[in-house]
Design an enzyme around this catalytic site. Structure first.
Site, PDB file in Angstrom:
ATOM      1  N   GLY A  26       0.823  -1.202   0.000  1.00  0.00           N
ATOM      2  CA  GLY A  26       0.000   0.000   0.000  1.00  0.00           C
ATOM      3  C   GLY A  26       0.852   1.245   0.000  1.00  0.00           C
ATOM      4  N   SER A  27       0.329   2.297   0.589  1.00  0.00           N
ATOM      5  CA  SER A  27       0.988   3.596   0.529  1.00  0.00           C
ATOM      6  C   SER A  27       2.220   3.645   1.428  1.00  0.00           C
ATOM      7  CB  SER A  27       0.018   4.708   0.934  1.00  0.00           C
ATOM      8  OG  SER A  27      -0.214   4.680   2.331  1.00  0.00           O
ATOM      9  N   CYS A  76       1.714   0.205  -8.448  1.00  0.00           N
ATOM     10  CA  CYS A  76       2.842   0.842  -7.766  1.00  0.00           C
ATOM     11  C   CYS A  76       4.055   0.947  -8.673  1.00  0.00           C
ATOM     12  CB  CYS A  76       3.180   0.070  -6.492  1.00  0.00           C
ATOM     13  SG  CYS A  76       3.428  -1.693  -6.753  1.00  0.00           S
ATOM     14  N   GLU A  96       5.657  -3.516   0.734  1.00  0.00           N
ATOM     15  CA  GLU A  96       5.774  -3.103  -0.659  1.00  0.00           C
ATOM     16  C   GLU A  96       4.964  -1.820  -0.806  1.00  0.00           C
ATOM     17  OE1 GLU A  96       5.390  -4.882  -5.150  1.00  0.00           O
ATOM     18  OE2 GLU A  96       3.706  -5.092  -3.789  1.00  0.00           O
ATOM     19  N   GLU A 106       3.459  10.332  -5.989  1.00  0.00           N
ATOM     20  CA  GLU A 106       2.725   9.250  -6.637  1.00  0.00           C
ATOM     21  C   GLU A 106       1.266   9.657  -6.847  1.00  0.00           C
ATOM     22  OE1 GLU A 106       2.635   4.443  -6.277  1.00  0.00           O
ATOM     23  OE2 GLU A 106       2.230   5.546  -4.421  1.00  0.00           O
TER      24      GLU A 106
END
Length: 495
Positions: free
Chosen positions: A231-232, A287, A253, A386
């Site tokens: 995730g973030s 991502c 990740e 992002e």
């Protein structure tokens, strides 16, 4: 709340109603239609799931199962996923808006992840260590950790859950999963297939709900041996702090702002296709999206024309339609976030060459046009942060040293792409770019056999490959004295 199917938690091998009695709606992002109601989990539900997983981990039927038999169960699970591929693909497409034809492709390859770990299950072993005393035997063993918590995102629920679940089960752990509140359905179905494959009923448990109400209690639960999260970066940082304070492991990740670099000797047509695939596939909601595009000045105009022309022709629409090339963003807030970043880019001086507009896709959903930004530089927020949407920022460069410096000038280090026909340059760039995955003359290629790691703020730990098994096992060193004679007095000096 409208009438729609109710999905329960999955604890101890069966559906379990939320302790609060509360549910929340999940909608189809292409049409805004309500798909189902999912159980709204809380700390009590997490407690029940962890207790169930702990009991299963300690049960001799799982604890003492041979590694080879664990492999057999994983292979059977892979087979079942393949058998239910169409159902799972359609469910995930409805839940998060990914193209059905893309999901069908993912479901064709997803069983291979389970087959890979099935084959790896009885290859997990330690070593015999040489010692200075030949009468002392020292060897190592790798053991499962215990209960693993997995928190998974909405953009690829099945694939990213598999990246955690398959190695965790391969090593002999049990698992509690908290899927994204936007995509609960396929993860719940996956848990059912785990039991159908023959795993113990409580080996895999799923609690659905929101991050603050269910995710945080899972992270904080004292019964966990590890957390694996995708995730973030902001959430990952909080998880890292929480797990470090309890001395348990975490695999994280996280975000990315990946460079996709096109040199003047590249096949520009191929590179343009790679750029389009890198940022517009899955509506940019990956991502590893190649959101920063650097094109050598000699081919900049040609690449820009090819990419923008293809962006304009991308067909948006219903993700269940085979003719559709770009589906919606997964939910309204995400679509609004993408729109706000494009507006920010305009205010920073960027020019929208194509796209740059929110739309309902003719279906009432959360669509955003494929967007190309030019007149940008590496210091703009729209280039540094992002976005997680179909927005490419394309910049020219002149020299290899210049583009290496630009590509590495980011807090992230997840992936990078290089397009060149110069073999020496390809290897040189692979060595100089500060990212965990480097693609040359391709983009988004991956395999369960290939390890994946994020550098810098893109995460810690490894997923996929044999390396990930170290993330889901602990190392024990055993010393055995084979001399049956008297143990030497420690206070008598020996010559």
């Amino acid at each position: 709340m409208s009438e729609s199917p109710k999905l329960q938690h999955f604890i101890g091998g069966e559906p379990v109603a939320p302790s609060s009695g509360e549910y929340f709606e999940s909608t189809n992002p292409a049409t805004r239609e309500v798909l189902y109601q999912a159980a709204r989990g809380n700390a009590a539900d997490i407690d029940a799931a962890v207790a169930s997983a702990t009991e299963s981990f300690d049960d001799p039927r799982w604890r003492d199962l041979s590694q080879t038999k664990r492999g057999h169960l994983l292979r059977r699970l892979g087979d079942l996923i393949g058998e239910h591929g169409e159902e799972l693909a359609r469910s995930e497409s409805l839940d998060n808006g990914k193209l059905l034809r893309e999901m069908r492709g993912q479901l064709t390859t997803l069983p291979e992840y389970y087959y890979y770990y099935a084959g790896l299950a009885d290859k997990i072993h330690g070593d015999v260590i040489p010692t200075s005393d030949r009468q002392v035997l020292n060897y190592t063993v790798r053991e499962p950790l215990g209960v693993v918590g997995a928190i998974t995102p909405w953009n690829s629920p099945l694939t990213l859950t598999t990246s955690k679940l398959a190695p965790a089960l391969c090593a002999g752990n049990t698992v509690v999963i908290k899927p994204s509140e936007y995509t609960s359905a396929t993860v719940l179905k996956l848990a059912e297939l785990v039991i159908e494959a023959g795993f113990p009923p409580a080996a895999v448990n799923v609690v659905t709900g929101f991050g603050a109400e269910a995710g945080q209690p899972l992270v904080d639960h004292p019964g966990l041996a590890k957390i694996s999260f995708t995730g973030s970066t902001a959430t990952g940082s909080r998880i890292a702090s929480a797990t470090a304070g309890r001395f348990i492991g975490s695999t994280l990740e996280l975000g990315g702002k990946s460079p996709n670099i096109v040199f003047d000797d590249a096949n520009v047509a191929n590179a343009a296709t790679g750029v389009v695939a890198g940022i517009f596939a899955a509506a940019g909601q990956t991502c590893i999206a190649g959101s920063r595009v650097f094109a050598h000045r000699a081919i900049y105009d040609e690449l820009l024309e090819r990419v923008s022309e293809r962006a304009r022709s991308i067909r948006m629409g219903n993700p269940l339609d085979d003719a559709t090339e770009l589906g919606p963003l997964a939910f309204e807030d995400q679509r609004d976030k993408v729109a706000s970043y494009v507006d920010l880019g305009r205010s920073e001086g960027a020019r929208v060459l194509t796209g740059g507009r929110a739309t309902d896709g003719g279906l009432g959903g959360f669509f955003y046009e494929p967007t190309v930004l030019v007149d940008v530089n590496n210091q703009m927020r729209v280039v540094r942060e992002e976005i997680f949407g179909p927005v490419a920022a394309i910049m020219p460069f002149d020299t290899e040293d210049e583009v290496v410096a630009l590509a590495n000038d980011t807090e992230y280090g997840l992936a990078a792409g290089v397009w060149t026909t110069n073999l020496a340059r390809a290897h040189r760039m692979a060595g100089r770019l500060d990212a965990g995955t480097i693609w040359v003359n391709t983009y988004r290629a991956m395999s369960p056999m290939s390890p994946r790691q994020g550098f810098k703020s893109s995460g810690v730990g490894v997923e996929h490959g044999t390396e990930t098994m170290k993330e889901y096992t602990r190392l024990k060193s055993v010393w055995i004295n084979t001399d049956e004679g008297p143990v030497p007095d420690p206070f008598v000096m020996r010559s």
